[in-house]
Design an enzyme around this catalytic site. Structure first.
Site, short mmCIF file in Angstrom:
data_model
loop_
_atom_site.label_atom_id
_atom_site.label_comp_id
_atom_site.label_asym_id
_atom_site.label_seq_id
_atom_site.Cartn_x
_atom_site.Cartn_y
_atom_site.Cartn_z
CE LYS A 54 1.38 10.99 18.98
NZ LYS A 54 2.85 10.97 19.30
CD GLN A 98 5.27 8.38 20.85
OE1 GLN A 98 4.74 8.87 19.69
NE2 GLN A 98 5.15 9.30 21.88
CG ASP A 121 6.42 15.31 16.37
OD1 ASP A 121 5.20 15.76 16.98
OD2 ASP A 121 6.89 14.17 16.96
#
Ligand code: NDP
Length: 296
Positions: A54, A98, A121
């Site tokens: 990322k 994460q 997200d």
């Protein structure tokens, strides 16, 4: 029939080219640079790989990125205080933590603490709700959103088709149902979601015009579970031991690729299918967050 491969790498590269252009227009016309902060708790090797990917993609596209690696024993107050700081930081438009965090961390509480405007997200309940009712001013979760784009750019219109999703996680299965069933162009599917408590699962998967496998079980979907001409999207990423491979393992999906490809009309490979799209959509969401926060 031998399936046409849906090349996720190629489609993700096209999406990222659009992303790169959007970033340079923001710089040129508004003097703005989108910014993404990725928080990793602990040093799980697989999570580190994802976080680094990322970070690299941000750099390639001109997106500002920050990586925060916290100790595996980090406490909830430490994590929440970092999120609070990032929520207030004007350089940061998107925040992601994460998954999975270590057991002492209450993931739900962490997600709730992220400013919904920075929740790229799409895990925050406000954005999940917006997605469900079809509002466009939130975010769509990166993996299911990427799958919608894969279908669209492969000329596959889900309208009126029976889409069967195997798996009902909050990250993939449930949002996938929501996006496919919307009364909107590129959606309008009839959706069935099957899971570990489903009776006669193969009977249902055999009815699928579009089959999306997201269970995390290597090569679970076999040729006898699909019908001729089905479109197959394989979300699974599973490591299986392979003594011939340099690293001692290889990656396989949730679908037995070779035999299912013989019956399918389209199929995504693993790797190189859904995976690259997830990151491309994260970049797109970060750019969208920057635009919304700056009222562009
Ligand atoms: P989860 O483990 O959160 O969910 C798995 C789902 O599969 C659950 O709903 C579970 O059912 C169902 N399931 C498990 N075993 C069976 C079975 N034998 N029969 C029917 N259903 C079953 O997984 P995720 O959704 O997070 O991930 C799924 C896969 O996708 C993983 O391999 C993951 O690595 C991959 N992934 C890939 C991404 C990418 O970018 N390509 C992004 C995210 C995930 P139940 O709810 O009843 O327990």
């Amino acid at each position: 029939m031998s399936a046409q491969i849906i090349d996720g790498k190629k489609i993700a590269a096209e999406v990222n080219e659009d992303n790169r252009k959007a970033v340079s227009l923001l710089a040129r016309d508004r003097n703005l640079q989108p910014g993404l902060a990725v928080v990793l708790i602990g040093e799980d090797p697989a999570s580190q790989v994802y976080v680094n990917m990322k970070d690299r993609k941000c750099q390639e596209l001109g997106i500002y990125s920050e990586k925060h690696v916290l100790d595996i024993n980090a406490s909830m107050p430490e994590v929440l205080s970092l999120i609070d700081k990032l929520n207030k930081d004007p350089k940061i438009n998107g925040i992601l933590v994460q998954s999975p965090p270590p057991p002492q961390i209450d993931e739900e509480k962490v997600i709730e603490t992220i400013d919904p405007a920075k929740d790229v997200d799409c895990f925050h309940e406000r954005n999940v709700g917006k997605m469900l009712i079809g509002k466009q001013d939130g975010f769509f979760p990166c993996t299911p959103y990427g799958i919608m784009i894969l279908l669209e750019r492969s000329g596959i219109d889900p309208c009126g088709k029976h889409a069967v999703i195997v798996g009902r996680s909050n990250i993939v299965g449930k949002p996938m149902m929501s996006l496919l069933v919307q009364k909107a162009a590129g959606a309008n599917a009839t959706v069935t979601c099957v899971h570990s408590r489903t009776k006669n699962l193969p009977e249902l998967t055999r009815q699928a015009d579009i089959l999306i496998a997201a269970i995390g079980k290597p090569e679970f979907v076999t040729a006898d579970m699909v019908k001729e001409g089905v479109v197959v999207v394989d979300v699974g990423i599973n490591r299986v031991e392979d003594t011939d491979a340099k690293r001692g393992y290889r990656l396989v999906g949730d679908v037995k690729f070779d035999e299912v490809a013989e019956k399918a009309s389209f199929i995504t490979p693993v790797p190189g299918g859904v995976g690259p799209m997830t990151i491309a959509m994260l970049m797109q969401n970060t750019i969208k967050a920057c635009k919304m926060q700056n009222k562009v």
